[in-house]
Scaffold this active site. Structure first.
Site, PDB file in Angstrom:
ATOM      1  N   GLU A 287      -6.357   1.579  59.385  1.00 41.68           N
ATOM      2  CA  GLU A 287      -5.737   0.253  59.452  1.00 41.68           C
ATOM      3  C   GLU A 287      -4.791   0.249  60.641  1.00 41.68           C
ATOM      4  OE1 GLU A 287      -6.868  -2.379  57.894  1.00 41.68           O
ATOM      5  OE2 GLU A 287      -8.337  -0.921  57.216  1.00 41.68           O
ATOM      6  N   CYS A 322       2.858  -5.185  60.697  1.00 40.01           N
ATOM      7  CA  CYS A 322       1.562  -5.406  61.343  1.00 40.01           C
ATOM      8  C   CYS A 322       1.147  -6.862  61.155  1.00 40.01           C
ATOM      9  CB  CYS A 322       0.523  -4.466  60.767  1.00 40.01           C
ATOM     10  SG  CYS A 322       0.449  -4.546  58.987  1.00 40.01           S
TER      11      CYS A 322
END
Ligand code: NAP
Length: 518
Positions: A287, A322
């Site tokens: 990720e 993020c």
């Protein structure tokens, strides 16, 4: 084993005096750990190394928070070998026993949640609510994956045929290398570690060098609940020194990584290469970064609410999520008004020492501080207009003002590269078609949001906005375990959807067993 239905851990209400007092007590309590030194844990034994890693407080850059070890190359290789030995035992432990370790850990973490949150306030500069949210998410991951593991362990549906008894079951993979980032230093670390262990794998955990102290508290918690020795290895040290060794080791079966695109791609490439004596294709769950946009359409339902949502998503935890909004794409019809609202909302943000619970604390470290301030300069050099922030601040910590740059070109550097700090680029769009085009013009695809009351436009966003997590008429941060399974497209990663029903499948392999019957 029947568990009550999963429910998200509630957040602490810091408007209540009692909660404030308890949190202050926890801040004091964790300070007692700052003078301590903590070992590596390899094969269930504790080791120290000649080289040390000291964790520092980004709010007060000279304040040390604990001393840790820098594992040597030999220790790193040995860690994988020993985790592989332990795997042969751990994989035989019944699912219910494995699940119980994590339910116990969740219970204990809930009881002492402020201790964990307080350490994050010091170590990564989260304000109280952000730290509290991180701890709540860590608890959620343990509770959610415990239930998911029980579901995966049940009989899986297969088609019946006469003359055979067929079933499909999930078995673990082997040794997993878990590499989390510092920005959700508890939640993501706990999530990836829990998913790996609860499915029957052993883990070599290499925490971020910016947040070993909070990782240490989780490792202690797992020791306290009696996780068998050797199942969880704690390997602190430089990612650039030991990272390649643990990723390329032939006995590493999978890597669960969350962090930057650069490191994720390197891991993916190294893991893909077969090593001598390696007998499997390594799995990589990666990720990575984001360049997340919010579209504010001319038909915005409530322009003030939209401005607030953008400001929260852009500057919450200093923009170091993020999922943070780093580009807002605003229709030209409301552009000037929206810019004014952005500035007036951002003016309300105070920036100071995270332990004082401001809206914004410092950014994580010197490297990050320099990189963010360079991006601000570049944003202006490439034609953007600084409409808020951008000035130097107190130098006792890595403080950067929330910064807004308007008139940013859709292809400018700050429109394309992940900054990972409190910098918002405002881009003008001609209409909704244009806004959609801008929103999809980066290499990333993590989160995105659209504010409009036009149903047709919302439907178009649903089908065309290419992101793993799309939000309609709300901000693009704040994903909840089980509610918003999280993970991105394109260079944002492998779209593993942490906190969703598919996630544990990534840590297991399915075996089909067929028996002839008379
Ligand atoms: P990072 O610099 O990539 O570091 C992540 C982890 O990788 C750290 O533990 C680091 O250890 C380790 N590492 C560094 N070099 C390595 C190597 N060669 N081999 C193996 N491991 C290595 O990222 P970060 O600064 O911690 O985190 C911020 C990034 O994470 C942002 O890009 C953000 O978007 C992303 N992120 C993504 C998600 C998501 O769900 N998509 C969630 C959170 C964060 P050291 O600290 O020792 O170098």
């Amino acid at each position: 084993m029947k568990l009550p239905k999963f429910k998200n851990e509630p957040f602490t209400d810091f408007t209540k005096k009692k909660n404030v007092k308890e949190f202050e007590k926890a801040l004091k309590k964790v300070r007692e750990r700052f003078s301590l030194e903590f070992p590596l844990v390899i094969g269930g034994e504790k080791f120290s190394s000649d080289k040390k890693l000291v964790s520092f407080n980004p709010s007060r850059r000279d304040q040390a928070l604990g001393t840790f070890q820098k594992a040597t190359a030999e220790m790193a290789i040995n860690a994988i070998d020993l985790a592989n030995n332990t795997f042969s035992e751990w994989k035989k432990v019944p699912v219910k026993t494995r699940v119980k370790y994590f339910l116990d850990a969740a219970k204990k973490m809930r009881k002492r949640k402020h201790d964990f949150s307080a350490m994050m306030v010091y170590e990564v500069g989260k304000n109280w609510a952000e730290a509290d949210g991180d701890t709540a998410e860590a608890i959620d991951f343990m509770e959610f994956y415990a239930r998911e593991m029980l579901r995966y362990a049940e009989g899986q549906p297969v088609v019946k045929i006469p003359g055979e008894k067929n079933r499909l079951e999930y078995i673990p993979l082997g040794v997993g290398v878990v590499i989390p980032p510092w920005n959700f230093p508890l939640a993501i670390l706990v999530g990836m570690t829990t998913a790996s262990l609860i499915t029957g794998n052993t883990v070599v955990l290499k925490p971020s060098s910016d947040s070993p102290a909070i990782a240490q508290m989780f490792v202690e918690l797992m020791e306290e609940v009696g996780l068998p020795k050797g199942v969880l290895t704690f390997l602190t040290g430089d990612g650039s020194t030991i990272g390649d060794l643990i990723v390329t080791h032939p006995l590493t079966r999978f890597v669960a990584f969350t962090g930057s695109m650069e490191v994720g791609l390197r891991i993916n490439e190294l893991a893909a290469k077969k090593q001598p004596s390696q007998i499997w294709i390594k799995r990589v769950i990666a990720e990575m970064g984001g360049k997340d946009s919010i579209i504010v359409d001319s038909e915005v339902p409530d322009i003030i609410e939209a401005a607030r949502g953008v400001v929260q998503a852009a500057f919450g935890f200093q923009g170091q999520k993020c999922s943070a909004c780093s580009r807002v794409i605003v229709d030209e019809k409301i552009y000037d008004q929206f810019c004014e609202l952005l500035v007036s909302e951002t003016k309300k943000i105070n920036v100071e020492d995270a332990s004082l619970n401001p809206r914004m604390g410092p950014v994580i470290n010197e490297k990050s501080f320099k990189s963010i301030t360079d991006y601000i300069k570049k944003g202006i050099d490439e034609g953007g207009k600084l409409i808020y922030g951008g000035e130097d601040m107190d130098k006792t910590g890595y403080y950067i003002q929330p910064t807004i740059i308007s008139g940013v070109d859709r292809d400018a550097t700050i429109s394309q590269e992940e900054i990972f700090g409190p910098v918002l680029a405002v881009i003008k769009s001609k209409n909704f078609d244009d806004a959609m085009e801008i929103a999809n013009n980066t290499i990333y695809g993590l989160t995105g949001a659209v504010y409009t009351k036009n149903k047709k436009k919302l439907e178009r966003a649903e089908s065309e906005f290419f992101v793993g997590n799309l939000y309609l008429n709300r901000k693009c941060t704040g994903a909840l375990v089980g509610v918003h399974p999280f993970g991105g497209f394109n260079m944002s990663g492998t779209d593993s959807k942490a906190g969703g029903r598919d996630y544990l499948g990534l840590f297991q392999q399915a075996k089909s067993i067929s028996a002839k019957v008379k």
